[in-house]
Design an enzyme around this catalytic site. Structure first.
Site, short mmCIF file in Angstrom:
data_model
loop_
_atom_site.label_atom_id
_atom_site.label_comp_id
_atom_site.label_asym_id
_atom_site.label_seq_id
_atom_site.Cartn_x
_atom_site.Cartn_y
_atom_site.Cartn_z
N TYR A 25 0.83 -1.21 0.00
CA TYR A 25 0.00 0.00 0.00
C TYR A 25 0.86 1.26 0.00
O TYR A 25 0.65 2.19 -0.79
CB TYR A 25 -0.92 -0.03 1.22
CG TYR A 25 -1.74 1.23 1.41
CD1 TYR A 25 -2.81 1.52 0.56
CD2 TYR A 25 -1.44 2.12 2.43
CE1 TYR A 25 -3.56 2.67 0.74
CE2 TYR A 25 -2.19 3.27 2.62
CZ TYR A 25 -3.25 3.54 1.77
OH TYR A 25 -3.98 4.68 1.93
N LYS A 29 2.00 4.18 -3.54
CA LYS A 29 1.82 5.62 -3.67
C LYS A 29 3.07 6.28 -4.24
O LYS A 29 2.99 7.15 -5.12
CB LYS A 29 1.48 6.22 -2.30
CG LYS A 29 0.13 5.78 -1.77
CD LYS A 29 -0.23 6.53 -0.51
CE LYS A 29 -1.63 6.18 -0.05
NZ LYS A 29 -2.05 6.98 1.13
N TYR A 39 6.13 10.36 -16.89
CA TYR A 39 5.33 10.68 -18.09
C TYR A 39 5.36 12.18 -18.37
O TYR A 39 5.37 12.61 -19.53
CB TYR A 39 3.89 10.20 -17.91
CG TYR A 39 3.67 8.81 -18.46
CD1 TYR A 39 3.01 8.61 -19.66
CD2 TYR A 39 4.13 7.69 -17.77
CE1 TYR A 39 2.81 7.34 -20.18
CE2 TYR A 39 3.95 6.42 -18.27
CZ TYR A 39 3.29 6.24 -19.47
OH TYR A 39 3.11 4.99 -19.98
N THR A 55 -9.27 12.28 4.50
CA THR A 55 -10.44 13.02 4.07
C THR A 55 -11.69 12.33 4.59
O THR A 55 -11.73 11.10 4.70
CB THR A 55 -10.49 13.11 2.54
OG1 THR A 55 -9.25 13.66 2.06
CG2 THR A 55 -11.63 13.98 2.07
N ARG A 66 -11.71 3.09 8.15
CA ARG A 66 -11.02 4.31 8.59
C ARG A 66 -11.60 4.81 9.91
O ARG A 66 -12.70 4.45 10.31
CB ARG A 66 -11.11 5.38 7.50
CG ARG A 66 -10.16 5.10 6.34
CD ARG A 66 -10.27 6.13 5.25
NE ARG A 66 -11.47 5.96 4.45
CZ ARG A 66 -11.79 6.74 3.43
NH1 ARG A 66 -11.01 7.75 3.10
NH2 ARG A 66 -12.90 6.51 2.74
#
Length: 203
Positions: A25, A29, A39, A55, A66
């Protein structure tokens, strides 16, 4: 990009255990950012990299694991609120409308490097649990369980770049945002709370 420093700036490269239980995980990121910027450099794509911090808000899944949806649903049902470790690890929580505003401004900008988007108001997980108990007027006790391996100890953004380059900062405080989230969970079909007594208590 998980830190050992707080608040965390965009030039911090992170602290990740690549072979730990969170390794896939966490590293995914950083890998996503590496691909995105590659890119941009080699194909001249106008890519954006938003580093989104915790969030929350209405329409979260009650079972997504969460802290806020878990604590709110436990509190609304007067169940034990589960805090890992001593609850002294810190987090910061950004209301969904503020995040959407930040992403929108980032998409319209000329920035291609990472930009932190989050609320710099930092608090402990234990304080979050106590705040939710107070807002919901719950009778839930707080229980403590062992801290998972490699769980981040601090998590708070430095948003000075977003403030300077995007003229962005969060507007919704934690208290206001939590009340909106609680109201949604209270009336959500996915919640186990359907008793009229809760409507009298929280109305």
């Amino acid at each position: 990009i998980y830190p050992k420093v707080s608040p965390q700036k965009e030039d911090y490269w992170g602290n990740v255990n690549p072979v730990g239980p969170r390794g896939v995980y966490d590293e995914s990121k950083r890998f996503a950012e590496a691909l995105t910027i590659a890119y941009h450099h080699y194909h001249k794509m106008d890519n954006k990299i938003a580093r989104i911090f915790n969030t929350y808000g209405p329409r979260m899944r009650a079972d997504d694991g969460r802290a806020i949806p878990t604590f709110v649903n436990q509190a609304l049902n007067n169940k034990e609120i589960t805090v890992f470790g001593k609850g002294l690890q810190t987090r910061s929580f950004c209301f969904i409308s503020d995040l959407v505003s930040g992403i929108y401004k980032l998409m319209l900008s000329s920035l291609n490097e990472p930009v932190n988007l989050g609320n710099p108001e930092e608090l402990t997980v234990l304080d979050l649990a106590r705040t939710i108990i107070r807002i919901t007027r719950s009778k839930s006790p707080i229980i403590f369980k062992p801290l998972p391996e490699d769980d981040p100890k601090v998590r708070c953004p430095d948003i000075s770049k977003a403030n300077k380059d995007l003229s962005w900062q969060p507007k919704v405080g934690l208290e206001e945002g939590l009340k909106k989230a609680v109201e949604w969970f209270k009336n959500s079909p996915q919640s186990t709370v359907h008793s009229p007594s809760w409507k009298r208590l929280l109305g």
